[in-house]
Design an enzyme around this catalytic site. Sequence first.
Site, PDB file in Angstrom:
ATOM      1  N   LYS A  14       0.820  -1.147  -0.091  1.00  0.00           N
ATOM      2  CA  LYS A  14       0.016   0.134   0.128  1.00  0.00           C
ATOM      3  C   LYS A  14       0.829   1.270  -0.163  1.00  0.00           C
ATOM      4  CE  LYS A  14      -2.263  -0.436   3.780  1.00  0.00           C
ATOM      5  NZ  LYS A  14      -2.189  -1.677   4.596  1.00  0.00           N
ATOM      6  N   ARG A  85     -10.943   0.502   7.653  1.00  0.00           N
ATOM      7  CA  ARG A  85     -10.151  -0.548   8.114  1.00  0.00           C
ATOM      8  C   ARG A  85     -11.230  -1.615   8.345  1.00  0.00           C
ATOM      9  NH1 ARG A  85      -4.794   0.195   8.045  1.00  0.00           N
ATOM     10  NH2 ARG A  85      -3.451  -1.357   9.079  1.00  0.00           N
ATOM     11  N   ARG A 124      11.149  -5.310   6.092  1.00  0.00           N
ATOM     12  CA  ARG A 124      10.869  -4.023   5.807  1.00  0.00           C
ATOM     13  C   ARG A 124      11.534  -2.970   6.771  1.00  0.00           C
ATOM     14  NH1 ARG A 124       4.823  -1.972   5.076  1.00  0.00           N
ATOM     15  NH2 ARG A 124       4.722  -2.477   7.078  1.00  0.00           N
ATOM     16  N   ARG A 159       9.965  -0.459  11.639  1.00  0.00           N
ATOM     17  CA  ARG A 159       8.730  -0.250  12.596  1.00  0.00           C
ATOM     18  C   ARG A 159       8.619  -1.407  13.443  1.00  0.00           C
ATOM     19  NH1 ARG A 159       3.405   0.536   8.672  1.00  0.00           N
ATOM     20  NH2 ARG A 159       2.671  -0.654  10.380  1.00  0.00           N
ATOM     21  N   ARG A 170      -1.758  -8.962  13.103  1.00  0.00           N
ATOM     22  CA  ARG A 170      -2.360  -7.845  12.198  1.00  0.00           C
ATOM     23  C   ARG A 170      -3.107  -8.530  11.217  1.00  0.00           C
ATOM     24  NH1 ARG A 170       2.887  -4.570  10.862  1.00  0.00           N
ATOM     25  NH2 ARG A 170       1.802  -3.420   9.460  1.00  0.00           N
TER      26      ARG A 170
HETATM   27  P1  AMP Z   1      -0.557   0.778   8.717  1.00  0.00           P
HETATM   28  O1  AMP Z   1       0.527   1.568   8.750  1.00  0.00           O
HETATM   29  O2  AMP Z   1      -1.696   0.917   7.625  1.00  0.00           O
HETATM   30  O3  AMP Z   1       0.015  -0.724   8.534  1.00  0.00           O
HETATM   31  O4  AMP Z   1      -1.175   0.654  10.282  1.00  0.00           O
HETATM   32  C1  AMP Z   1      -0.497   0.431  11.328  1.00  0.00           C
HETATM   33  C2  AMP Z   1      -1.641   0.548  12.476  1.00  0.00           C
HETATM   34  O5  AMP Z   1      -2.174   1.810  12.740  1.00  0.00           O
HETATM   35  C3  AMP Z   1      -2.399  -0.831  12.482  1.00  0.00           C
HETATM   36  O6  AMP Z   1      -2.002  -2.065  12.676  1.00  0.00           O
HETATM   37  C4  AMP Z   1      -3.465  -0.037  13.436  1.00  0.00           C
HETATM   38  O7  AMP Z   1      -3.218  -0.465  14.503  1.00  0.00           O
HETATM   39  C5  AMP Z   1      -3.599   1.279  13.135  1.00  0.00           C
HETATM   40  N1  AMP Z   1      -4.458   1.816  12.243  1.00  0.00           N
HETATM   41  C6  AMP Z   1      -4.207   2.245  10.880  1.00  0.00           C
HETATM   42  N2  AMP Z   1      -5.147   2.808  10.326  1.00  0.00           N
HETATM   43  C7  AMP Z   1      -6.188   2.432  11.012  1.00  0.00           C
HETATM   44  C8  AMP Z   1      -7.756   2.586  10.731  1.00  0.00           C
HETATM   45  N3  AMP Z   1      -8.087   3.205   9.727  1.00  0.00           N
HETATM   46  N4  AMP Z   1      -8.563   2.264  11.815  1.00  0.00           N
HETATM   47  C9  AMP Z   1      -7.974   1.691  12.979  1.00  0.00           C
HETATM   48  N5  AMP Z   1      -6.576   1.593  13.300  1.00  0.00           N
HETATM   49  C10 AMP Z   1      -5.755   1.832  12.110  1.00  0.00           C
END
Ligand code: AMP
Length: 216
Positions: A14, A85, A124, A159, A170
């Site tokens: 993404k 999400r 990553r 990260r 996740r």
């Molecule tokens: P990402 O960078 O998109 O992989 O997001 C990292 C973490 O942020 C996820 O594992 C969730 O804990 C939180 N997160 C990101 N986007 C959302 C969302 N739209 N709703 C709820 N939690 C989110």
Amino acid sequence: MRSIILIAPPAAGKGTQSDMLVEKYGFAHISTGDMLREVAKTDEVIKSKLENGELISDDIVFDLLQKRLISDDCKKGFILDGFPRNVNQAKRYDQIVEELGISSNVVIYLDVDKETALKRIVGRVSCPNCHRVFNDMIEEAMPKVSGKCDDCSSELIRRTDDNSETFGKRYDVYINNTAPLIDYYLEKGILHKVDSGMGKDEIFEVIEGILGGIND
Ligand code: AMP
């Protein structure tokens, strides 16, 4: 105004595809994960939820998102990376699409198998300065000098939620909460599935083809 939603399991690409779209078309990049990682620097509760791979409450996410969507750089169009999400977020976002008068709402679903996603996640690393993403386990994505960004030489970081244990959580959260969005958007007729097992340039070509065939 164009809204492009990217739905994908963790590490399907993404962030990489968002960066490529931003660079070529000048869209704004809205990553709810990036915004929440920023909040986590001063909020212990959110920090620990992120480290556990749990979703943050919809209200917190919408508060951040709505502030971001009124920025000038969103006027041309924006990419939603990591949002919605769950189906509740998607329904609330449908109202925003109406309120903002968004003429084109496209959903790109990056499909990748669990094994490939895991390999991408544990290797990553990214640049904290220019946000370029590398992978120290995948030959074609390695930085030229180990641990340093090719573009700005900053020290690359990993990260805290990019490890196999958090990945498992996740991924489960994705299957239980996010995957139902596929049917939700299929029914609306705006979902486009892309095989994300290919290289990043091939994926990008497919996405460009999809976006090119849709009028604003
Ligand atoms: P990402 O960078 O998109 O992989 O997001 C990292 C973490 O942020 C996820 O594992 C969730 O804990 C939180 N997160 C990101 N986007 C959302 C969302 N739209 N709703 C709820 N939690 C989110």
